[in-house]
Scaffold this active site. Structure first.
Site, PDB file in Angstrom:
ATOM      1  N   GLU A 143       0.802  -0.895  -0.005  1.00 47.72           N
ATOM      2  CA  GLU A 143      -0.085   0.030  -0.212  1.00 47.72           C
ATOM      3  C   GLU A 143       0.704   1.296   0.061  1.00 47.72           C
ATOM      4  OE1 GLU A 143      -4.418  -1.060   1.676  1.00 47.72           O
ATOM      5  OE2 GLU A 143      -2.907  -0.144   3.554  1.00 47.72           O
ATOM      6  N   ASP A 261      -4.922  -8.219   8.094  1.00 45.91           N
ATOM      7  CA  ASP A 261      -3.798  -7.457   8.686  1.00 45.91           C
ATOM      8  C   ASP A 261      -3.739  -7.878  10.094  1.00 45.91           C
ATOM      9  OD1 ASP A 261      -3.438  -6.151   6.315  1.00 45.91           O
ATOM     10  OD2 ASP A 261      -5.497  -4.337   7.104  1.00 45.91           O
TER      11      ASP A 261
HETATM   12  O1  RIB Z   1      -7.081  -4.495   5.018  1.00 47.86           O
HETATM   13  C1  RIB Z   1      -8.131  -3.592   5.942  1.00 47.86           C
HETATM   14  C2  RIB Z   1      -7.503  -2.740   5.282  1.00 47.86           C
HETATM   15  O2  RIB Z   1      -6.699  -1.827   4.138  1.00 47.86           O
HETATM   16  C3  RIB Z   1      -7.847  -1.046   5.942  1.00 47.86           C
HETATM   17  O3  RIB Z   1      -7.546  -0.259   7.373  1.00 47.86           O
HETATM   18  C4  RIB Z   1      -8.328  -0.036   5.085  1.00 47.86           C
HETATM   19  O4  RIB Z   1      -7.522   1.000   5.604  1.00 47.86           O
HETATM   20  C5  RIB Z   1      -7.513  -0.474   4.177  1.00 47.86           C
HETATM   21  O5  RIB Z   1      -5.898  -0.101   3.867  1.00 47.86           O
END
Ligand code: RIB
Length: 315
Positions: A143, A261
């Protein structure tokens, strides 16, 4: 002053704006939502906060806008005992945001506007060299600018630090350099589909995908498949182990946002704090922790580690 961090996460921070609806909207449709929540998110930040809440000493390397969202995010890291020496604020872009819709089944759709996350550059990672050199685990995702991710993976490997590369949110055409510097490649079905250009709809497709993922050159591959569980395989002295399957921990899903995550953050915690566990046991426990988070709303706000069974934190 905090002792040197065990887990360093190089990655993204977002503010999550979450709308809960009965179902996901169709193109062009306006839907009435049932609830709204604003919270701290971003894949990198979520992973870091999960590892920190479980008990690892953590540091974040990230870039935020010099705005209310950015200041709030720094404060949130401090509240979670995360070292913010390398969390930078910039006036050149706004903090990242994520517009998230969650339906009644707990499934989501996410649109991210990266903003300052994309300004985190390789030079910012190099400045964190001494922090990375002392860590046990470095965690990266996609990201932020991919060159920044590659710099972090290379720097970590140069210092003999274990690397977890979570390929979320999926990017095709990564060079082999990313994988060569990855000890543990952690990805879900849709990310595997992006990398391999084949759909991974079920377990047998997952097993076939594992063979092709082994060829990328990482030390270990972990494929998370939601309610189908987790597949993993590791390479020791050039020989790949059999692909193992871990059953998913069944729960009633309310909101799956950030569960992936949570899994990656929990794995980083185990590698750093309970290295005596086998990889399979670390992944089993990370799966239990991730499924616990889907039983509550929100992203980091669903990471209720104090209600987890205590055995998960014992050798
Ligand atoms: O994986 C979930 C996350 O993806 C969210 O917190 C959002 O911000 C995106 O980054």
């Amino acid at each position: 002053m905090m002792e040197e961090p065990q887990v360093v996460v190089v990655g993204s921070c977002n503010i999550d704006l979450i709308c809960y609806t009965t179902r996901l909207p169709k193109p062009g449709e306006t839907l009435h939502g049932t609830k709204f929540e604003k919270g701290y998110g971003g894949k990198g930040a979520n992973q870091c906060v999960m590892a920190a809440r479980l008990g690892a000493r953590c540091a974040m390397v990230a870039k935020l806008g010099d705005d209310d969202f950015g200041h709030g995010t720094v404060e949130n890291f401090r509240t979670n005992n995360v070292n913010v020496d390398h969390v930078m604020l910039t006036k050149e872009a706004s903090s990242g945001v994520a517009a998230i819709t969650v339906n009644e089944e707990g499934e989501n759709c996410i649109v991210i506007v990266s903003g300052a996350n994309m300004l985190l550059c390789p030079g910012d990672v190099t400045k964190a060299d001494s922090l990375i050199a002392l860590a046990t685990v470095v965690v990266c995702q996609l990201e932020v600018n991919p060159h920044t991710t590659l710099t972090a993976l290379k720097l970590a490997k140069k210092h003999g630090v274990t690397t977890i590369f979570n390929t979320a949110p999926g990017l095709s055409g990564l060079t082999e350099d990313y994988y060569k510097h990855t000890d543990i490649l952690c990805l879900n079905e849709s990310e595997a589909e992006t990398i391999l250009d084949v759909p991974v709809p079920d377990l047998s497709a997952g097993e076939a995908a594992m063979e092709r993922l082994q060829a990328l050159g990482c030390g270990c591959v972990v494929l998370t498949m939601g309610e189908r569980g987790v597949l993993y395989t590791q390479c020791q002295q050039g020989v790949w182990s059999r692909v193992e399957h871990i059953e998913a921990h069944r729960v009633e899903a309310i909101d799956t946002t950030g569960a992936g995550d949570a899994f990656v953050g929990a794995l980083a915690y185990y590698l750093a704090c309970l290295p005596e566990l086998s990889l399979g046991e670390m992944l089993r426990r990370a799966g239990v922790i991730a499924s616990h988070t889907v039983t509550a709303r929100g992203t980091q706000s669903s990471y209720h580690v104090n209600t987890l069974p205590r055995e998960l934190m014992l050798p």
